[in-house]
Design a protein around this motif. Structure first.
Motif, short mmCIF file in Angstrom:
data_model
loop_
_atom_site.label_atom_id
_atom_site.label_comp_id
_atom_site.label_asym_id
_atom_site.label_seq_id
_atom_site.Cartn_x
_atom_site.Cartn_y
_atom_site.Cartn_z
N ILE A 89 2.22 6.67 7.99
CA ILE A 89 3.09 6.83 6.82
C ILE A 89 2.33 6.53 5.53
CG2 ILE A 89 5.21 6.02 5.71
CD1 ILE A 89 6.26 5.37 8.50
N ILE A 90 1.58 5.44 5.50
CA ILE A 90 0.84 5.07 4.30
C ILE A 90 -0.59 5.60 4.39
CG2 ILE A 90 -0.18 3.13 3.03
CD1 ILE A 90 2.30 1.58 3.40
N ASN A 91 -1.01 6.31 3.36
CA ASN A 91 -2.36 6.86 3.30
C ASN A 91 -3.30 5.81 2.73
OD1 ASN A 91 -4.69 8.33 3.04
ND2 ASN A 91 -3.76 10.03 1.93
N MET A 92 -3.85 4.98 3.61
CA MET A 92 -4.71 3.89 3.17
C MET A 92 -6.06 4.40 2.67
SD MET A 92 -2.93 1.24 3.22
CE MET A 92 -4.31 0.31 2.58
N ASP A 93 -6.49 5.58 3.10
CA ASP A 93 -7.77 6.12 2.62
C ASP A 93 -7.73 6.33 1.11
OD1 ASP A 93 -8.80 6.10 5.16
OD2 ASP A 93 -8.26 8.19 5.59
N THR A 94 -6.60 6.82 0.61
CA THR A 94 -6.46 7.04 -0.83
C THR A 94 -6.51 5.72 -1.59
OG1 THR A 94 -5.09 9.00 -0.43
CG2 THR A 94 -4.95 7.99 -2.61
N VAL A 95 -5.84 4.71 -1.06
CA VAL A 95 -5.83 3.40 -1.71
C VAL A 95 -7.22 2.79 -1.70
CG1 VAL A 95 -4.86 1.08 -1.65
CG2 VAL A 95 -3.41 3.05 -1.11
N LEU A 136 -0.64 2.01 -4.36
CA LEU A 136 -0.12 1.17 -3.28
C LEU A 136 1.40 1.00 -3.39
CD1 LEU A 136 -1.29 -0.25 -0.86
CD2 LEU A 136 -1.56 -2.31 -2.25
N VAL A 137 1.88 0.81 -4.60
CA VAL A 137 3.34 0.68 -4.80
C VAL A 137 4.05 1.96 -4.40
CG1 VAL A 137 5.14 0.43 -6.55
CG2 VAL A 137 3.17 -1.10 -6.58
N LYS A 138 3.45 3.09 -4.74
CA LYS A 138 4.05 4.39 -4.38
C LYS A 138 4.11 4.56 -2.87
CE LYS A 138 3.49 9.36 -5.11
NZ LYS A 138 2.64 10.42 -5.77
N GLU A 139 3.02 4.18 -2.19
CA GLU A 139 3.00 4.32 -0.74
C GLU A 139 4.03 3.41 -0.08
OE1 GLU A 139 1.32 6.42 1.10
OE2 GLU A 139 0.26 7.35 -0.56
N LEU A 163 7.36 3.96 2.33
CA LEU A 163 7.52 3.26 3.61
C LEU A 163 8.89 2.58 3.69
CD1 LEU A 163 6.54 2.13 6.30
CD2 LEU A 163 5.40 0.28 5.04
N VAL A 164 9.27 1.88 2.63
CA VAL A 164 10.57 1.19 2.62
C VAL A 164 11.71 2.20 2.74
CG1 VAL A 164 12.14 -0.20 1.22
CG2 VAL A 164 9.71 -0.81 1.35
N LYS A 165 11.59 3.32 2.03
CA LYS A 165 12.61 4.36 2.13
C LYS A 165 12.69 4.90 3.55
CE LYS A 165 13.98 8.85 0.21
NZ LYS A 165 13.60 9.94 -0.74
N PHE A 166 11.53 5.11 4.15
CA PHE A 166 11.47 5.61 5.53
C PHE A 166 12.16 4.64 6.48
CE2 PHE A 166 9.24 5.36 9.61
CZ PHE A 166 9.43 6.64 10.10
N LEU A 167 11.85 3.35 6.38
CA LEU A 167 12.43 2.35 7.29
C LEU A 167 13.93 2.19 7.05
CD1 LEU A 167 9.62 -0.37 7.30
CD2 LEU A 167 10.14 1.33 9.07
N ASP A 168 14.36 2.31 5.80
CA ASP A 168 15.80 2.25 5.51
C ASP A 168 16.53 3.40 6.20
OD1 ASP A 168 15.61 -0.05 4.02
OD2 ASP A 168 15.53 0.98 2.08
#
Length: 264
Positions: free
Chosen positions: A179-185, A210-213, A217-222
């Motif tokens: 879900i989170i693209n850590m490579d970009t961060v 990072l805040v955008k990612e 993630l929070v929206k996805f889990l909700d």
């Protein structure tokens, strides 16, 4: 012996479908486009041949993508004992080997399908239920087995049944890592200029990434909790795991910064 083989085959199938993938594995045929309907012939062929084609099954998996050593060892052992690369066979020892099952092309792992979390959760939680059921009859099985088979029962529970809780976490961790693209961060952290002679008036740009990612993630889990795609405790586990992944990624990224000024 039959229950042993059934449980191990089911464990192997669940992980091979929804666990960490072998990056060098032969890919199965692509699924149809989301807006197109599957042809009746494709559905019929899947019903008639619910196992991997010989061309795909003949390639023995290396499990290179599996990071947990216990899981990797268990999968390798199950493949060696139960899975045949070409067709169902019976060895000299009387043990039947069958081809590995294949995943339905109707299942999508794309973002709009919640990365296949509904199907993943259904498979994983059914495996957990199977393991719980085996644990409930563990005492009775020990009483029924002769002393000659005691070690086999111990091996079965320690190498398969007791491993399910670890497999459960590993599969859910694998979902959330997509879900989170850590490579970009990480790239943004490394490319950041750390020069304190001209202090910025705002925070570093990678913080915005990072805040955008994490907002995604929070929206996805909700949405997952609202639609009950996964148990609530696993939603908490996925968030906790991603926080650990992020911390490790930030540490690695900052350690890769090659230089900064004497002021920084």
């Amino acid at each position: 012996s039959g229950i042993n083989q059934l449980f191990q085959y089911y464990l192997y199938t669940v992980y091979s479908f929804f666990g960490r993938k072998d990056p060098h594995a032969v890919a199965p045929p692509p699924r149809p486009a989301p807006n197109s309907s599957m042809s009746s012939s494709l559905i019929q062929s899947f019903i008639q041949q619910p196992f991997l084609s010989p061309e795909i099954a003949a390639v023995a998996p290396t499990f290179a993508g599996v990071t947990n050593r216990r899981i990797k060892k268990a999968l390798q052992q199950i493949y060696a004992d139960l899975i045949d690369g070409a067709a169902a066979t019976r060895g000299l020892d009387g043990v039947v080997k069958i081809r590995g099952a294949r995943l339905s092309p109707l299942i999508s792992f794309e973002a709009q399908s919640y990365y296949g979390l509904l199907e993943t959760s259904t498979a994983v939680e059914s495996l957990v239920f199977f393991a719980d059921s085996m644990n409930q009859v563990r005492v009775q099985i020990n009483r029924m087995m002769s002393a000659a088979h005691y070690d086999s029962v111990v091996d079965f529970y320690s190498n398969a049944v007791d491993l399910v809780s670890t497999i459960r976490l590993d599969i859910y961790h694998n979902v959330v890592e997509h879900i989170i693209n850590m490579d970009t961060v990480m790239t943004a952290v490394v490319n950041q200029k750390y020069d304190m002679r001209d202090p910025p008036s705002n925070h570093s740009p990678y913080v915005d990434s990072l805040v955008k990612e994490y907002s995604r993630l929070v929206k996805f889990l909700d949405e997952v909790k609202r639609n009950k795609f996964a148990p609530p405790e696993m939603c908490h586990e996925m968030l906790t795991w991603e926080l650990k992944v992020t911390i490790n990624a930030l540490i690695e990224a900052i350690s890769n910064v090659r230089w900064c000024t004497s002021e920084g």
